[in-house]
Design a protein around this motif. Sequence first.
Motif, PDB file in Angstrom:
ATOM      1  N   THR A 275       0.839  -1.202   0.000  1.00 21.12           N
ATOM      2  CA  THR A 275       0.000   0.000   0.000  1.00 21.12           C
ATOM      3  C   THR A 275       0.874   1.251   0.000  1.00 21.12           C
ATOM      4  O   THR A 275       0.691   2.167  -0.803  1.00 21.12           O
ATOM      5  N   ILE A 310      -7.623   1.146   1.000  1.00 22.12           N
ATOM      6  CA  ILE A 310      -7.836   2.218   0.021  1.00 22.12           C
ATOM      7  C   ILE A 310      -8.993   3.109   0.443  1.00 22.12           C
ATOM      8  O   ILE A 310      -8.941   4.332   0.321  1.00 22.12           O
ATOM      9  N   PRO A 368      -6.606   6.735  -4.790  1.00 24.41           N
ATOM     10  CA  PRO A 368      -5.887   5.464  -4.877  1.00 24.41           C
ATOM     11  C   PRO A 368      -6.750   4.413  -5.563  1.00 24.41           C
ATOM     12  O   PRO A 368      -7.938   4.287  -5.263  1.00 24.41           O
TER      13      PRO A 368
END
Length: 493
Positions: A275, A310, A368
């Motif tokens: 991430t 996210i 994202p």
Amino acid sequence: MEKLQDVKLYINGRFVDAHSGKTFENLNPFSNEVINRVAEGDKKDIYAAVEAADAAFKGEWGKMKVSERLKYIHRIADLIDEHIEEIAPLESLDTGLPISQTKNMVARSAQNFRFYAEMVSSRMVGEAYQVDGEFLNYTIHKPVGVAGLITPWNAPFMLETWKIAPALATGNTVVLKPGEWSPLTANRLAEIIDKAELPNGVFNVVHGFGESAGASLVAHPDVKLISFTGETTTGSEIIKNGADSLKRVSAELGGKSPIIVFEDADFERALDASTWGIFSFNGERCTANSRLFLHESIYDKFVSALKERISNIVIGDPLHKETEVGPLIHVDHFNNVKHYLEIAVQEGAEVFSGAVPEEFHKGNFIAPTLLLNVENHMRVAQEEIFGPVMTVMKFKTEEEVIELANDVKYGLAGYVWTNDIKRGHRVAQGIDSGMIWINSQNVRDLRIPFGGTKASGIGREGGHYAFDFYTEVQVIHVALTDHHIPQFGKKKN
Ligand code: NAD
């Protein structure tokens, strides 16, 4: 933040307008309002800067004792440290990178100078060979002359200092052509170097566009080397354009780096790293892990954990300390990244995105994004998107994933997650890239080389590798005896 002054060129120790008087707009990526205007240097300004740099190299700087020179390098590091609280917000304002991330980068930039001051005094060593008792051969490192440094807009302060520190510490003089979308901290660095009172002409900054200012720097016969970071296509153009003057070129180029997560990996840590590795720096990062390969047995669980992350990532004002993802640098780049999301749909991928809060609609925000159901041959899996977008693919076997990871034109970085130590090393060594991390995100010690293979670059920066590029190695052969010399033309008695 108060209104910033317009940005000038820094040539021969003076802040000046471009010869042509032309300027261009510098935009705030968060609002798309004009921050200030920037002097648009071109060939004439580059020539003036190179002339000043060449004179400084042949003059005071070139003749200075190394210990004296390194005091200046330490002074620059100290001044950067003193101004972190002011440089980091400028960088965030100009680039959209979140302040929590630019602060670390600025601190690291000071470290670049300190590191190279120490490296030059302790590690810039030659070799000596005794040859049959008749000769001593030894090598010394000499600065090359005027170094042309061409940098991109992402992480500008860090990438600029990454080049400037070794170039100056090894005794060269510098003409820097920064990325046109992020001129503010290059200007601040010129102010710092001015304050450090380096002799005039040692460090120069010419803002302007690649095709005019950048290309003139590359073609200038008195510029001995070009250190370039940017896109692959620009890199090959620069190598071509430097050929006439036999330019020494180092090229740090684009990337499309794989991250491979095996079924036995530490799930949470692999999740953190994947991430962070794609969404930090707003995804505008050459070493970003933009292609995630998940073992089929953990695919569903990993993807749903990624989706949750996210949805929680904090998107916002780059100057707020909680912000994790800010706006992309420029509306043109925003449109490029958006276009890739359209291509993804056309190619049959599933797009999963976070949401950009309505209040930020003026900025260049891309939330994202995960691209699922991707196959490795698709454009979105092969081309550098350079935004917060990660393609996700499934694999069954080690052999298969190595093949998939390598089936791309780039070879900058890679990441392998497994708790099987043998497999970790095997896979790492099987991947064609300049750098691989096993069970880690991108963390780099300054002593270690940095660079890519394939379309990701030529040459290595960092550590003592910088000496190969920024210095000329001279060999000195010394005769220790009256050894035999062939006597052509001598009459025999
Ligand atoms: P870019 O190639 O468009 O521009 C980089 C610099 O080159 C700018 O200063 C530009 O003005 C200049 N330039 C453009 N054309 C030129 C020419 N013909 N002659 C001389 N100079 C010219 O790259 P960008 O869009 O600013 O940066 C993003 C790219 O940089 C991405 O591909 C990214 O992966 C890459 N990058 C690589 C690394 C690395 O270390 N490998 C690090 C950061 C960024």
